[in-house]
Design a protein around this motif. Structure first.
Motif, PDB file in Angstrom:
ATOM      1  N   UNK A  50       0.834  -1.203   0.000  1.00  0.00           N
ATOM      2  CA  UNK A  50       0.000   0.000   0.000  1.00  0.00           C
ATOM      3  C   UNK A  50       0.865   1.248   0.000  1.00  0.00           C
ATOM      4  N   UNK A  51       0.244   2.349  -0.425  1.00  0.00           N
ATOM      5  CA  UNK A  51       0.869   3.657  -0.340  1.00  0.00           C
ATOM      6  C   UNK A  51       0.360   4.322   0.929  1.00  0.00           C
ATOM      7  N   UNK A  52       1.281   4.861   1.710  1.00  0.00           N
ATOM      8  CA  UNK A  52       0.927   5.596   2.910  1.00  0.00           C
ATOM      9  C   UNK A  52       1.481   7.010   2.793  1.00  0.00           C
ATOM     10  N   UNK A  53       1.126   7.847   3.737  1.00  0.00           N
ATOM     11  CA  UNK A  53       1.627   9.211   3.762  1.00  0.00           C
ATOM     12  C   UNK A  53       2.015   9.567   5.186  1.00  0.00           C
ATOM     13  N   UNK A  54       3.010  10.439   5.333  1.00  0.00           N
ATOM     14  CA  UNK A  54       3.474  10.894   6.640  1.00  0.00           C
ATOM     15  C   UNK A  54       3.556  12.413   6.642  1.00  0.00           C
TER      16      UNK A  54
END
Length: 136
Positions: A6-10
């Motif tokens: 999956x693609x996550x963001x921070x």
């Protein structure tokens, strides 16, 4: 070999020169400090996900600013997630509060960070270097 799941963001959120972190209350990295962030949903731009996840995890509305980087080291997350990170600025006066995924929310001097999960210490370092317009 870890398969990307999956693609996550921070979000690197600065408050008065300090960096906002949350203490995770579930695996992976339970009990360690991390940046606000999470999964990018289907058909959701990463910048919107960054703002949404910051609101969900620490209760802050933010303006998503400069792109910090793409983090894809296979060892960064046992689940195989890749993350895109941004510098963010709170909109107006707000008080961060821990939500469902956090035991605590605190700010830390970027020169004196606690033990952090994932590769979030690297992300903070990269964000601060970008802010100073230099390579680290």
């Amino acid at each position: 070999m870890v398969e990307v799941r999956a693609l996550t963001t921070d979000a690197v959120v600065e408050l008065d020169g300090d960096v906002l972190l949350l203490e995770r209350n579930h695996p992976p990295f339970e009990g360690l400090w991390v940046l606000p962030g999470g999964l990018v949903e289907r058909n959701e731009p990463a910048r919107e996900a960054c703002a949404r996840e910051t609101k969900e995890e620490v209760g802050l509305d933010v303006s998503v600013g400069a792109f910090v980087g793409l983090y894809d080291d296979p060892d960064r997350d046992e689940r195989g997630n890749v993350s895109v990170a941004y510098r963010c600025t709170p909109l107006g006066e707000q008080t961060p509060t821990p939500r469902e995924e956090a035991s605590r929310v605190e700010t830390f001097d970027p020169e004196n960070l606690p033990e952090m999960g994932f590769d979030h210490e690297r992300i903070v370092t990269d964000a601060l270097c970008e802010r100073k317009h230099r390579f680290c």
